[in-house]
Write an enzyme that holds these catalytic residues in place. Sequence first.
Site, PDB file in Angstrom:
ATOM      1  N   THR A  32      79.014-108.852 -26.325  1.00 13.77           N
ATOM      2  CA  THR A  32      80.208-109.103 -25.512  1.00 13.77           C
ATOM      3  C   THR A  32      80.889-107.785 -25.172  1.00 13.77           C
ATOM      4  O   THR A  32      81.126-106.960 -26.054  1.00 13.77           O
ATOM      5  CB  THR A  32      81.179-110.029 -26.278  1.00 13.77           C
ATOM      6  OG1 THR A  32      80.477-111.231 -26.579  1.00 13.77           O
ATOM      7  CG2 THR A  32      82.419-110.338 -25.449  1.00 13.77           C
TER       8      THR A  32
ATOM      9  N   GLN B 178      80.661 -84.352 -21.285  1.00 11.84           N
ATOM     10  CA  GLN B 178      81.650 -83.276 -21.256  1.00 11.84           C
ATOM     11  C   GLN B 178      82.054 -82.949 -19.811  1.00 11.84           C
ATOM     12  O   GLN B 178      83.230 -82.754 -19.511  1.00 11.84           O
ATOM     13  CB  GLN B 178      81.028 -82.044 -21.928  1.00 11.84           C
ATOM     14  CG  GLN B 178      81.964 -81.083 -22.591  1.00 11.84           C
ATOM     15  CD  GLN B 178      82.889 -81.664 -23.646  1.00 11.84           C
ATOM     16  OE1 GLN B 178      84.093 -81.641 -23.476  1.00 11.84           O
ATOM     17  NE2 GLN B 178      82.345 -82.197 -24.716  1.00 11.84           N
TER      18      GLN B 178
ATOM     19  N   GLY C 163      79.418 -92.392 -25.572  1.00  9.16           N
ATOM     20  CA  GLY C 163      78.507 -91.459 -24.931  1.00  9.16           C
ATOM     21  C   GLY C 163      77.174 -91.398 -25.665  1.00  9.16           C
ATOM     22  O   GLY C 163      76.105 -91.344 -25.045  1.00  9.16           O
TER      23      GLY C 163
ATOM     24  N   ASN D   1      78.792 -78.880 -24.396  1.00  9.63           N
ATOM     25  CA  ASN D   1      79.991 -79.094 -25.207  1.00  9.63           C
ATOM     26  C   ASN D   1      80.306 -77.895 -26.092  1.00  9.63           C
ATOM     27  O   ASN D   1      81.471 -77.615 -26.369  1.00  9.63           O
ATOM     28  CB  ASN D   1      79.828 -80.348 -26.070  1.00  9.63           C
ATOM     29  CG  ASN D   1      78.526 -80.382 -26.831  1.00  9.63           C
ATOM     30  OD1 ASN D   1      77.444 -80.387 -26.226  1.00  9.63           O
ATOM     31  ND2 ASN D   1      78.606 -80.382 -28.142  1.00  9.63           N
TER      32      ASN D   1
ATOM     33  N   HIS E 148      86.389 -91.054 -24.180  1.00 11.81           N
ATOM     34  CA  HIS E 148      87.394 -90.319 -24.962  1.00 11.81           C
ATOM     35  C   HIS E 148      87.396 -88.818 -24.696  1.00 11.81           C
ATOM     36  O   HIS E 148      88.251 -88.098 -25.197  1.00 11.81           O
ATOM     37  CB  HIS E 148      87.266 -90.615 -26.463  1.00 11.81           C
ATOM     38  CG  HIS E 148      86.134 -89.937 -27.167  1.00 11.81           C
ATOM     39  ND1 HIS E 148      86.332 -88.850 -27.994  1.00 11.81           N
ATOM     40  CD2 HIS E 148      84.813 -90.183 -27.191  1.00 11.81           C
ATOM     41  CE1 HIS E 148      85.163 -88.485 -28.501  1.00 11.81           C
ATOM     42  NE2 HIS E 148      84.228 -89.285 -28.031  1.00 11.81           N
TER      43      HIS E 148
ATOM     44  N   CYS F 246      80.626 -82.018 -35.711  1.00  9.85           N
ATOM     45  CA  CYS F 246      80.172 -82.492 -37.022  1.00  9.85           C
ATOM     46  C   CYS F 246      79.518 -81.365 -37.816  1.00  9.85           C
ATOM     47  O   CYS F 246      78.303 -81.298 -37.929  1.00  9.85           O
ATOM     48  CB  CYS F 246      79.202 -83.647 -36.844  1.00  9.85           C
ATOM     49  SG  CYS F 246      78.895 -84.066 -35.131  1.00  9.85           S
TER      50      CYS F 246
HETATM   51  C1  LIG Z   1      81.128 -86.048 -27.181  1.00 14.88           C
HETATM   52  C2  LIG Z   1      79.776 -85.891 -26.569  1.00 14.88           C
HETATM   53  C3  LIG Z   1      78.790 -86.862 -26.749  1.00 14.88           C
HETATM   54  C4  LIG Z   1      79.004 -88.075 -27.616  1.00 14.88           C
HETATM   55  O1  LIG Z   1      79.928 -88.955 -27.048  1.00 14.88           O
HETATM   56  P1  LIG Z   1      80.653 -90.053 -27.994  1.00 14.88           P
HETATM   57  O2  LIG Z   1      81.376 -90.920 -27.032  1.00 14.88           O
HETATM   58  O3  LIG Z   1      81.548 -89.292 -28.896  1.00 14.88           O
HETATM   59  O4  LIG Z   1      79.572 -90.761 -28.719  1.00 14.88           O
HETATM   60  C5  LIG Z   1      77.574 -86.680 -26.133  1.00 14.88           C
HETATM   61  N1  LIG Z   1      77.334 -85.601 -25.378  1.00 14.88           N
HETATM   62  C6  LIG Z   1      78.256 -84.641 -25.175  1.00 14.88           C
HETATM   63  C7  LIG Z   1      77.939 -83.485 -24.292  1.00 14.88           C
HETATM   64  C8  LIG Z   1      79.514 -84.747 -25.770  1.00 14.88           C
HETATM   65  O5  LIG Z   1      80.425 -83.796 -25.576  1.00 14.88           O
END
Ligand SMILES: *Cc1c(COP(=O)(O)O)cnc(C)c1O
Length: 387
Positions: free
Chosen positions: A243, A185, A74, A157, A207, A331
């Site tokens: 790739t 999200q 993301g 989020n 994920h 984080c």
């Molecule tokens: C988790 C998240 C991201 C980052 O996505 P990753 O796949 O962990 O890099 C970006 N924006 C929002 C709103 C998120 O919840």
Amino acid sequence: MEYKDKIYLDYAASTPVDQRVLGAMLPYFTDIYGNPSSIHYYGQQAENALENARDIVAKLVHANPGEIIFTSCGTESDNLALRGTAFAQRKKRNANHILISPVEHHAVLHTAHQLAEQNGFEVEYLPVDKYGMIDPSDVEAYLRSETAVVSIIYANNEIGTINPIAEIGGICQKHGVPFHTDAVQAAAHLSMDVQRDGLDLMALGAHKFYGPKGVGALFVRNGLAISPVQTGGKQESGLRGGTQNVPFIIGMSEALKITNQECEKRANTLIPMRDKIVGTILEEIPHTLLTGHPNKRLPNHASFVFEGVDGNALLMMLDMAGFACSSGSACKVGIPKPSEVLTAIGLSSNWALGSLRITLGKETTTDNVEAFLEVLPKIVEKTRSSK
Ligand SMILES: *Cc1c(COP(=O)(O)O)cnc(C)c1O
């Protein structure tokens, strides 16, 4: 305490890979392992699978297959959306203005900061209300003819608020300004439609919806001027060299398909559990506020601030009691600093440092929720009295 006795309440940070998703991915590690760019049979097999996954994702978000760019996460999708559009729009129409909200994920926020500091773009922040929501009429007021890109988070989020994205998209379309939304999200719970919402760019990350970590996608509307950020081969329409991670991309398409089939049913079980958490916590714990919108929020998302509580101590005590929660953004290490999102919605640090986010998922049971609500008031009380 055994791993299996612990209760996971942090689905906004990540989710377990669905067994059906894992099953769909496995053959692509060992059997269908060719490079999708290769001419031969092995390459064609991989390419067929890759393009099938692209078709699936495109159809689910109402896009054309050529408008789906696979990325590594993301975060990368947000980076490509902002940086790629900013550079291309500057070149095409001398656009140097970037309009974002102050409640973006760091993937957008820090990319915008760098574009300002190192590349001379002017980054402007929209106002938000006390729920962290953007008013579409503010977007219209802040837009300029030289706006390179507007970026607004679909569903937050940290505090769960869902923004009026379709209205904002309509305004950006009317003014011919590229509009990006971070739907990382939101896509776990709401059906995405880039036409309905008037989007030019949309970031997804697997994920967050029971797919694997390390794979994402960016919708890029056909004809939009955008430059690659990761240069290399001609993969992904030349917008993302490298790739493709075929097994993970297959996993993402399968996960998104299942999410679209099941999200309504999931929401029907999640919402009563979420509302039970909100109701009980506000009733039983004094000096507590719900953060984010009371009902225009993600079905699995409950977030709070407790006045005068050390949020990190609270998380550690909950962890020891067997509950995995978050303070908002995944984080948060080192010196306690109130989150930008909680500051943007007007909370002082005495409140903002005591944040707690509980996010539920398809494995969460009402027993889990009961157990959590049993211990939380005591733990909050303990962190308050130990100060
Ligand atoms: C988790 C998240 C991201 C980052 O996505 P990753 O796949 O962990 O890099 C970006 N924006 C929002 C709103 C998120 O919840």
